[in-house]
Design an enzyme around this catalytic site. Structure first.
Site, short mmCIF file in Angstrom:
data_model
loop_
_atom_site.label_atom_id
_atom_site.label_comp_id
_atom_site.label_asym_id
_atom_site.label_seq_id
_atom_site.Cartn_x
_atom_site.Cartn_y
_atom_site.Cartn_z
N LYS A 1 -2.55 7.15 0.84
CA LYS A 1 -2.39 7.49 2.26
C LYS A 1 -1.34 8.59 2.34
CE LYS A 1 -2.19 5.01 6.64
NZ LYS A 1 -3.25 5.74 7.30
N GLU B 1 -16.06 6.51 5.20
CA GLU B 1 -15.26 5.85 6.24
C GLU B 1 -15.17 6.78 7.44
OE1 GLU B 1 -11.16 5.33 4.98
OE2 GLU B 1 -11.16 7.25 3.93
N ARG C 1 0.84 -1.21 0.00
CA ARG C 1 0.00 0.00 0.00
C ARG C 1 0.87 1.26 0.00
NH1 ARG C 1 -4.62 0.55 4.50
NH2 ARG C 1 -2.86 1.20 5.78
N1 PMP Z 1 -9.27 4.93 6.79
C1 PMP Z 1 -8.37 5.89 7.06
C2 PMP Z 1 -8.62 7.26 6.56
C3 PMP Z 1 -7.21 5.57 7.81
O1 PMP Z 1 -6.32 6.52 8.08
C4 PMP Z 1 -7.03 4.26 8.28
C5 PMP Z 1 -5.84 3.92 9.13
N2 PMP Z 1 -4.68 3.74 8.39
C6 PMP Z 1 -8.00 3.28 7.97
C7 PMP Z 1 -9.12 3.66 7.21
C8 PMP Z 1 -7.84 1.86 8.38
O2 PMP Z 1 -6.84 1.24 7.61
P1 PMP Z 1 -5.95 0.04 8.18
O3 PMP Z 1 -6.90 -1.02 8.60
O4 PMP Z 1 -5.10 -0.37 7.04
O5 PMP Z 1 -5.19 0.59 9.34
#
Ligand code: PMP
Length: 298
Positions: A150, A183, A51
């Site tokens: 990200k 989200e 990622r």
């Molecule tokens: N959405 C956002 C905006 C985030 O910052 C995160 C945390 N990284 C997540 C969802 C959850 O992703 P992950 O399960 O890969 O930590």
């Protein structure tokens, strides 16, 4: 004192510094990952590294090393700090440049890896559930800055989280520009209705969460619960049988209340409790070993 990786060196925490001309600071021009180690094993290391490299491609950032080397450094960051349970933050910035926006002035990206102890949510949050509020801010749309990248531009998330805190909630729900649930500020979201689990699809404009993917696997393979990725509104959450969020830091947390509405009886649901347990089993029994002793034992 903990050791931080910066561009090939491992200075102590108080000596770990970057330039004020770094475009990560000046413009939020960079990317990051948050990764966890459980009991000497790094959970889904390769998925996180992939990622990170996809985020890099998304912002035209050339990574200064191969992905295998990055994975080795992440493991090393936990090892040099003698940690077994850890939170690892990988940050890659555009690097040192001038005061202009032009990325071509930045000759080399800066790689930072911080491995630290993890700050956990208190137990009562898992037992009693969390409160959410819907933010008045919309999630940055795919047409503007795709949430699948990200990036170091996290103000959208930070401002939504601040709204939640002001309303006495721990997390905020962000809708996308069409008004569908996208989200939370740092977590993905699911609900259960009549035995079917539902979560927004990637095209809703979300980060493809690694915990989200693990939760889908557990639901389908272990719990035999069908999972649908489809668009829905916040009212679907109010009327759900169960709601939970997923994220590396949060793991899986049940939701007891959204915008002042209790979810069912306001307690963490049965399926959510099972998911939390099975996810904990997965995090503690799988992953890339940090220490040789663990590699031999399994
Ligand atoms: N959405 C956002 C905006 C985030 O910052 C995160 C945390 N990284 C997540 C969802 C959850 O992703 P992950 O399960 O890969 O930590």
């Amino acid at each position: 004192m903990s050791k931080i990786y910066i561009d090939g060196k491992w200075p102590d925490k108080d000596q770990a510094k970057i330039s004020v001309f770094d475009h990560g600071l000046l413009y939020g021009d960079g990317i990051f990952e948050g990764i966890r180690a459980y009991n000497g094993r790094i959970f889904r290391l390769h998925e996180h590294a992939e990622r990170l490299y996809e985020s890099a491609r998304g912002i035209l950032l050339e990574m200064p090393m191969a992905i295998e080397q990055m994975e080795k450094l992440i493991v090393q960051s936990v090892r040099v700090n003698n940690l077994r349970d850890a939170y690892v933050r990988v940050v890659v910035t555009r690097g040192f440049g001038d005061l202009g926006l032009d990325m071509r002035k930045c000759k080399k990206s800066t790689v930072i890896i911080i491995a630290d102890r993890i700050e956990l949510y208190p137990d009562f949050v898992y037992e009693q559930g969390m409160r959410l509020v819907t933010s008045a801010l919309r999630r940055t749309p795919n047409q503007t800055l795709p949430p699948a990248i990200k990036s170091l531009n996290y103000l959208n998330n930070i401002l939504a989280r601040a709204e939640a805190a002001r309303a006495g909630a721990e997390e905020a729900i962000l809708l996308n520009s069409e008004g569908y649930v996208a989200e939370c500020s740092g977590d993905n979201i699911f609900y259960l209705k009549k035995g079917i689990a539902v979560t927004p699809p990637l095209y809703a404009g979300i980060l493809p969460g690694i915990t989200r993917a693990a939760a889908i696997e557990i639901l389908q393979r272990q719990l035999r619960v069908p999972v649908k990725e489809e668009l829905f509104g916040v009212v679907d959450l109010y009327q759900a049988d169960e709601v939970w969020i997923t994220g590396t830091g949060a793991e899986i947390i049940g939701i007891k209340e959204i915008d002042g509405r209790k979810i069912k009886d306001g307690r963490v649901g049965r399926l959510t409790k099972n998911l939390v347990k099975l996810y904990r089993g997965m995090t503690t029994s799988t992953g890339t070993p940090v220490y040789e002793a663990d590699a031999v034992a399994h």
